[in-house]
Design a protein around this motif. Structure first.
Motif, mmCIF file in Angstrom:
data_model
loop_
_atom_site.group_PDB
_atom_site.id
_atom_site.type_symbol
_atom_site.label_atom_id
_atom_site.label_comp_id
_atom_site.label_asym_id
_atom_site.label_seq_id
_atom_site.Cartn_x
_atom_site.Cartn_y
_atom_site.Cartn_z
ATOM 1 N N GLN A 59 1.018 -1.293 -0.224
ATOM 2 C CA GLN A 59 -0.060 0.013 0.087
ATOM 3 C C GLN A 59 0.766 1.229 -0.202
ATOM 4 O O GLN A 59 0.717 2.557 -0.718
ATOM 5 N N TYR A 60 2.057 1.114 0.818
ATOM 6 C CA TYR A 60 2.755 2.486 0.979
ATOM 7 C C TYR A 60 3.310 2.500 -0.609
ATOM 8 O O TYR A 60 3.368 3.740 -1.240
ATOM 9 N N GLU A 61 3.754 1.597 -1.268
ATOM 10 C CA GLU A 61 4.394 1.870 -2.556
ATOM 11 C C GLU A 61 3.442 2.185 -3.522
ATOM 12 O O GLU A 61 3.852 3.136 -4.531
ATOM 13 N N ALA A 62 2.139 1.853 -3.723
ATOM 14 C CA ALA A 62 1.099 2.087 -4.277
ATOM 15 C C ALA A 62 0.928 3.599 -4.108
ATOM 16 O O ALA A 62 0.843 4.297 -5.060
ATOM 17 N N LEU A 63 0.915 4.065 -2.864
ATOM 18 C CA LEU A 63 0.758 5.558 -2.633
ATOM 19 C C LEU A 63 1.772 6.356 -3.107
ATOM 20 O O LEU A 63 1.693 7.384 -3.694
ATOM 21 N N GLN A 64 2.913 5.949 -3.053
ATOM 22 C CA GLN A 64 4.172 6.564 -3.578
ATOM 23 C C GLN A 64 4.239 6.855 -5.071
ATOM 24 O O GLN A 64 4.326 7.829 -5.637
ATOM 25 N N ALA A 65 3.769 5.677 -5.810
ATOM 26 C CA ALA A 65 3.665 5.609 -7.139
ATOM 27 C C ALA A 65 2.576 6.693 -7.560
ATOM 28 O O ALA A 65 2.663 7.395 -8.596
ATOM 29 N N ALA A 66 1.441 6.731 -6.862
ATOM 30 C CA ALA A 66 0.073 7.828 -7.253
ATOM 31 C C ALA A 66 0.664 8.982 -6.908
ATOM 32 O O ALA A 66 0.594 9.855 -7.940
ATOM 33 N N GLN A 67 1.556 9.427 -6.048
ATOM 34 C CA GLN A 67 1.739 10.725 -5.699
ATOM 35 C C GLN A 67 2.711 11.046 -6.693
ATOM 36 O O GLN A 67 2.677 12.353 -7.093
ATOM 37 N N THR A 68 3.957 10.162 -7.039
ATOM 38 C CA THR A 68 4.587 10.548 -8.342
ATOM 39 C C THR A 68 4.055 10.791 -9.496
ATOM 40 O O THR A 68 4.384 12.026 -10.287
ATOM 41 N N TRP A 69 2.930 10.049 -9.897
ATOM 42 C CA TRP A 69 2.318 10.245 -11.082
ATOM 43 C C TRP A 69 1.367 11.688 -11.030
ATOM 44 O O TRP A 69 1.408 12.290 -11.888
ATOM 45 N N TYR A 70 0.760 11.797 -10.046
ATOM 46 C CA TYR A 70 -0.062 13.053 -9.882
ATOM 47 C C TYR A 70 0.978 14.308 -9.834
ATOM 48 O O TYR A 70 0.413 15.458 -10.515
ATOM 49 N N ALA A 71 2.204 14.214 -9.674
ATOM 50 C CA ALA A 71 2.994 15.343 -9.631
ATOM 51 C C ALA A 71 3.541 15.281 -10.991
ATOM 52 O O ALA A 71 4.453 16.696 -11.363
ATOM 53 N N SER A 72 3.469 14.589 -12.028
ATOM 54 C CA SER A 72 4.000 14.572 -13.390
ATOM 55 C C SER A 72 3.057 15.470 -14.063
ATOM 56 O O SER A 72 1.973 15.919 -13.646
ATOM 57 N N GLU A 73 3.509 15.912 -15.309
ATOM 58 C CA GLU A 73 2.790 16.660 -16.184
ATOM 59 C C GLU A 73 1.151 16.092 -16.621
ATOM 60 O O GLU A 73 0.285 16.692 -16.543
ATOM 61 N N GLU A 74 1.363 14.640 -17.116
ATOM 62 C CA GLU A 74 0.373 13.823 -17.451
ATOM 63 C C GLU A 74 -0.763 14.002 -15.976
ATOM 64 O O GLU A 74 -1.896 14.368 -16.280
ATOM 65 N N GLY A 75 -0.323 13.683 -14.814
ATOM 66 C CA GLY A 75 -1.223 13.811 -13.862
ATOM 67 C C GLY A 75 -1.492 15.173 -13.570
ATOM 68 O O GLY A 75 -2.762 15.344 -13.273
ATOM 69 N N GLN A 76 -1.072 16.376 -13.540
ATOM 70 C CA GLN A 76 -1.301 17.630 -13.702
ATOM 71 C C GLN A 76 -2.538 17.834 -14.673
ATOM 72 O O GLN A 76 -3.562 18.653 -14.248
ATOM 73 N N GLN A 77 -2.409 17.397 -15.732
ATOM 74 C CA GLN A 77 -3.620 17.655 -16.909
ATOM 75 C C GLN A 77 -4.796 17.026 -16.296
ATOM 76 O O GLN A 77 -5.861 17.334 -16.418
ATOM 77 N N LEU A 78 -4.679 15.811 -16.018
ATOM 78 C CA LEU A 78 -5.838 15.041 -15.656
ATOM 79 C C LEU A 78 -6.349 15.565 -14.393
ATOM 80 O O LEU A 78 -7.704 15.635 -14.398
ATOM 81 N N SER A 79 -5.731 16.114 -13.432
ATOM 82 C CA SER A 79 -6.286 16.816 -12.345
ATOM 83 C C SER A 79 -7.107 18.087 -12.895
ATOM 84 O O SER A 79 -8.059 18.512 -12.090
ATOM 85 N N GLN A 80 -6.529 18.925 -13.696
ATOM 86 C CA GLN A 80 -7.358 19.607 -14.081
ATOM 87 C C GLN A 80 -8.554 19.389 -14.642
ATOM 88 O O GLN A 80 -9.442 20.464 -14.507
#
Length: 158
Positions: A59-80
């Motif tokens: 669960q910790y590794e999955a959370l870290q991977a998700a946080q890294t993805w959301y910090a990426s350019e693609e994650g930022q676009q999806l968040s918008q």
């Protein structure tokens, strides 16, 4: 594991958490914590030492991977994109009663949802024609309590 004062933990164990989660509990010695001068900043426990709850490694590794993805350019676009959808849902709930249905049955409820979607579109067209500015993001209740002379995000204290 070490506490902020440098003391080592004395026990590690899995806790039978609910919903499929089995967190790991790290415990510190009760006698060491009792005499610690910074105990109130570490724990609120009255009769035990400090305890830390850690998620299982997967669960910790999955959370870290998700946080890294959301910090990426693609994650930022999806968040918008998601922010736009959330704004539409918020308008439907606040202005048009989307959270409650007037009718029984899936078919009638669907008709109500389609009518609310049309009403949102009409409201936005009227606002655009009237050149009414969009609403700004609301200030959180806790943030509204901050004094006017408080530091703004990004400012450094002198």
């Amino acid at each position: 594991m070490r506490c902020p004062q440098g003391h080592l933990s004395v026990a590690w164990g899995e806790h039978g958490g609910g919903q499929g989660s089995r967190p790991i509990i790290v415990a510190f010695d009760k006698h060491t914590c009792e005499s610690c001068p910074v105990r109130p900043s570490c724990t609120r426990a009255k009769h035990t030492g400090r305890r830390r709850r850690l998620p299982p490694q997967d669960q910790y590794e999955a959370l870290q991977a998700a946080q890294t993805w959301y910090a990426s350019e693609e994650g930022q676009q999806l968040s918008q994109q998601r922010a736009g959808v959330e704004g539409t849902l918020s308008q439907g709930v606040r202005a048009f009663g989307l959270r409650r249905t007037r009718y029984w049955g899936v078919a009638k409820t669907h008709v109500q949802h389609v009518a609310i979607a049309a009403a949102i579109h009409i409201d936005r067209i009227v606002a655009w024609l009237a050149e009414r500015p969009r609403a700004q993001t609301r200030t959180a209740r806790f943030a509204a309590l901050a004094p006017a002379n408080a530091l703004q995000p990004g400012e450094a204290a002198a």
